[in-house]
Design an enzyme around this catalytic site. Structure first.
Site, PDB file in Angstrom:
ATOM      1  N   SER A   7       0.836  -1.196   0.000  1.00 27.48           N
ATOM      2  CA  SER A   7       0.000   0.000   0.000  1.00 27.48           C
ATOM      3  C   SER A   7       0.873   1.249   0.000  1.00 27.48           C
ATOM      4  O   SER A   7       2.089   1.186   0.245  1.00 27.48           O
ATOM      5  CB  SER A   7      -0.902   0.020   1.237  1.00 27.48           C
ATOM      6  OG  SER A   7      -0.112   0.181   2.419  1.00 27.48           O
ATOM      7  N   ASP A  67      -1.282  -1.715  -3.979  1.00 22.60           N
ATOM      8  CA  ASP A  67      -2.650  -1.713  -3.458  1.00 22.60           C
ATOM      9  C   ASP A  67      -3.131  -0.272  -3.299  1.00 22.60           C
ATOM     10  O   ASP A  67      -2.463   0.549  -2.675  1.00 22.60           O
ATOM     11  CB  ASP A  67      -2.669  -2.439  -2.105  1.00 22.60           C
ATOM     12  CG  ASP A  67      -4.071  -2.678  -1.572  1.00 22.60           C
ATOM     13  OD1 ASP A  67      -5.008  -2.759  -2.375  1.00 22.60           O
ATOM     14  OD2 ASP A  67      -4.215  -2.795  -0.336  1.00 22.60           O
TER      15      ASP A  67
END
Length: 312
Positions: free
Chosen positions: A50, A83
């Site tokens: 992420s 992500d």
């Protein structure tokens, strides 16, 4: 084998009625626990990073950890995925930095803006054999940089999916059918339910096209109980029932994202270790059992939810 993109993974998963686990990574122990489990069970895997993980651990450190995992686990296909990429610039940076798959998340933008930026990402990514995931609909919950209030969440509209995929050229689509980010997915007393009817309608509109579920941790009760036993306060944490996720994996869902369960497994193990060994201070002593807890949790997900054991 070298890092791969998700094309062959998803083609096989769709045909075989199973899903690939996409596990968020933040440090060495998490990478090791996930990939050791996948190597033993001969399961393909997506290691995803992420924006928050990149800020915490640095892009270079994370990519090198994943490259080490590829060397140590040569018998399984591993994809490195961004992500929730919030912009074209972030996606481009990850593509240029060695990622084999990226997600552009324009779900918070107006539809036409989401289409245009996802198209731009896909055009750039495909020049480098990188696959692209996009999102339609909004999942509630909080996780890293993703924050959506319950009243702002929206189910995916099946009427939009064909137009979106055709105009953007993306390779997979994340949809909102009742999952939610984070460990506190539902209000007390609220019963989790996946809108498999929406999933089926999307599948009808996009036959053979891989669908993704975000916010799909089950918030495994034993880890919540362990955290509470050793001083935590998570009485209302509840996730998605695993039988619902397995049903989705038998349909069009080819990728299931799991992050909160990793965090819970690691935190529960560390809390337990310090409760039993309050004078210890060597990180190797408490991170080793945490790595084992992650490995065991991933093994459980592969066999009970994803169905991808032996599919490497």
């Amino acid at each position: 084998m070298p890092l791969v993109n998700t094309v062959e993974m998803f083609k096989k998963a769709y045909a075989g009625g199973y899903a690939i686990g996409a596990f968020n990574v933040n440090n060495m122990e998490i990478v090791q626990g996930i990939t050791e489990a996948c190597q033993e069970l001969k399961a393909p895997v997506i290691l995803q990073v992420s924006a928050g993980a990149r800020k915490y651990a640095n892009h270079t450190y994370l990519t090198k950890l994943v490259e080490a995992a590829v060397i140590e686990n040569p018998d399984i296909p591993i994809a490195l995925h961004l992500d929730h990429g919030s912009s074209y610039e972030l996606c481009k940076d990850c593509i240029d930095g060695g990622f084999t798959s990226v997600m552009f998340d324009g779900s918070s933008k107006p539809y036409e803006e989401n289409v245009e930026e996802a198209r731009k990402v896909a055009e750039y990514a495909h020049k480098y054999n990188v696959t692209v995931e996009a999102e339609l609909g909004k999942l509630a919950g909080v996780e890293d940089d993703v924050k959506v209030e319950d009243d702002k969440a929206q189910f995916t509209d099946p009427d939009e999916v064909q137009d979106f995929v055709k105009r953007t050229g993306v390779d997979s689509l994340a949809i909102a059918i009742g999952t939610s980010h984070g460990a506190y997915k539902f209000k007390p007393g609220q019963k989790p339910k996946l809108r498999l009817d929406i999933l089926q309608e999307v599948s009808n509109r996009l036959p053979g096209f891989p669908i993704v579920l975000h916010g799909a941790s089950s918030v495994i009760p034993e880890f919540v109980q362990m955290i509470n036993q050793y001083g935590g306060q998570m009485p209302d944490a509840i996730g998605i029932p695993e039988e619902m996720l397995r049903e989705a994996a038998k349909m069009a869902v080819c990728k299931i994202n799991i992050d909160s369960d990793l965090r819970l497994a690691m935190t529960a193990s560390v809390r337990k270790y310090f409760a039993e060994n309050p004078t210890h201070f060597d990180p190797r002593q408490y991170l080793a059992p945490a790595r084992t807890a992650i490995k065991e949790m991933v093994e459980h997900k592969i066999t009970a939810v994803l169905g991808c054991a032996g599919k490497a």
